[in-house]
Design an enzyme around this catalytic site. Structure first.
Site, mmCIF file in Angstrom:
data_model
loop_
_atom_site.group_PDB
_atom_site.id
_atom_site.type_symbol
_atom_site.label_atom_id
_atom_site.label_comp_id
_atom_site.label_asym_id
_atom_site.label_seq_id
_atom_site.Cartn_x
_atom_site.Cartn_y
_atom_site.Cartn_z
ATOM 1 C CE1 TYR A 105 -6.338 71.945 61.574
ATOM 2 C CE2 TYR A 105 -7.997 73.186 60.613
ATOM 3 C CZ TYR A 105 -7.416 72.511 61.475
ATOM 4 O OH TYR A 105 -7.276 74.130 62.471
ATOM 5 C CE LYS A 117 -40.249 79.528 59.539
ATOM 6 N NZ LYS A 117 -40.761 78.301 59.320
#
Length: 379
Positions: free
Chosen positions: A274, A53
């Site tokens: 940042y 999956k």
């Protein structure tokens, strides 16, 4: 044998794509096959399926399933109908493909056309699959899932009892499996495991006789009483440790390398990234690599890269497309633009990276983004 001779490039892959990409993800199909062999040895004759999956946990369901078929695997599990249709198109006829979340209402014809096996999780899904069988004029394959204690998918005990007492409940349905899923298999001493096993035993006896499956990757390591007729490993196939409290019995499957975009000298006091969450205490050298949270590397994951076995810590925050590394441990000029640093590999496993990010290896693998050049080897 060099890498090029072992590689099986994905569809549409070219040498130029490797040059254009910011990072290279190497997927070792040979390691996946070996992990399957190790699991089947531990199962001692019990059949072993493959859970593919989420596009084979992000590594390419078609490639993974094709590799597992070479080892004799003939049963696969996906989560969604669309995943099942795509896998059937790759594999062709023959192998069983089970859809774990069941068939969405109204989509039964698509599932029948793709020869998929429904995992029936509710009385409503059972009724819809029974109707689909009448429309198809033949018996349709299915697994019946019971909820043994995870409270996620599967029929509750009362539903199982009512359906089991109805002689017409499974008309037109070929029950290939009765199944459930373990919630705490990675904690071998957790009493929930045995409680679930006993609940599963009780509920499956209410249903028509069929092969049983309970064990996921970690469940295989709980012992023979959890093995039943089929095991359904996923994570262990991809190198994630199914026994977190012990050394990993599986081979690593993925390697991730990111390209250096730029190197620079930082002056004392320079803010990095940042928010300037890091400031250089003294002059130091840094490198920016082409990998970021858009590629699935978690923004606040404290971690490192490696070059020639030397650890290169992250500086500041992860950006969308880049990470800044401290390369002061390398001799000047060692690392240059275009060089590759190791993110996942011998120095840092998927489970290691997950620990740094405060998550699990499943999330690391399934988060790996589409911008990588994917290189398949079978070494």
């Amino acid at each position: 044998m060099d890498d090029a001779s072992k590689s099986t490039p994905p569809e549409g892959s070219t040498a130029a794509s490797a040059a254009a990409a910011g990072a290279i993800l190497t997927i070792d199909l040979g390691a996946i096959r070996e992990n399957y062999r190790r699991l089947t040895t531990r199962l001692n004759g019990v059949r072993c399926a493959g859970v593919v999956k989420a596009d084979g946990y992000g590594l390419g369901a078609g490639h993974v399933a094709a590799a597992l078929m070479k080892e004799g695997c003939d049963s696969f599990f996906v989560a969604l109908l669309g995943e099942g249709v795509a896998l059937r198109n790759v594999l062709g006829p023959g192998a069983s493909v089970f859809v774990l979340n069941g068939i969405p209402p109204g989509a039964e014809r698509d599932a029948v056309a793709a020869d998929l096996s429904a995992v029936i999780n509710s009385p409503e899904q059972l009724a819809a699959w029974r109707t689909a069988a009448r429309g198809a004029g033949r018996r349709l394959p299915a697994a019946v899932q019971v909820d043994s204690g995870m409270s996620r998918l599967g029929m509750a005990s009362g539903d199982v009892e009512r359906i089991g007492a109805d002689p017409r409940a499974f008309e037109g349905i070929d029950i290939r499996l009765v199944m459930s899923h373990l919630a705490c298999a990675d904690e071998p001493d957790n009493p929930a495991n045995e409680r679930q096993r006993l609940a599963f035993e009780r509920m499956r006896l209410m249903l028509p006789a069929a092969p049983a499956t309970l064990a996921n990757s970690s469940g295989i390591f709980l012992g023979q009483s959890f093995h039943y007729d089929l095991a359904r490993p996923g994570a262990a196939l991809y190198g994630i440790n199914p026994t977190p409290s012990e050394p990993n019995p599986m081979l690593p499957v993925v390697g991730l390398q990111a390209k250096v975009v730029q190197t620079r000298l930082l002056e004392a006091g320079a803010g990095v990234g940042y928010g300037h969450t890091f400031h250089a205490a003294a002059p130091m050298t840094a490198a920016t690599i082409s990998l970021g949270y858009a590629d699935g590397w978690h923004r606040r994951a404290a971690s490192a890269a490696w070059f020639g076995g030397v650890r290169l810590p992250f500086l500041g925050r992860v950006s969308m497309d880049s990470i800044i590394l401290d390369i002061s441990a390398l001799p000047p000029g060692t690392l240059k633009e275009g060089d590759l640093v190791d993110m996942l590999g011998p120095s840092q496993s998927v489970d290691d990276a997950a620990g740094h990010a405060g998550t699990i290896g499943y999330e690391i693998l399934t988060s790996l983004g589409p911008r990588f050049h994917r290189r398949y080897v079978d070494g």
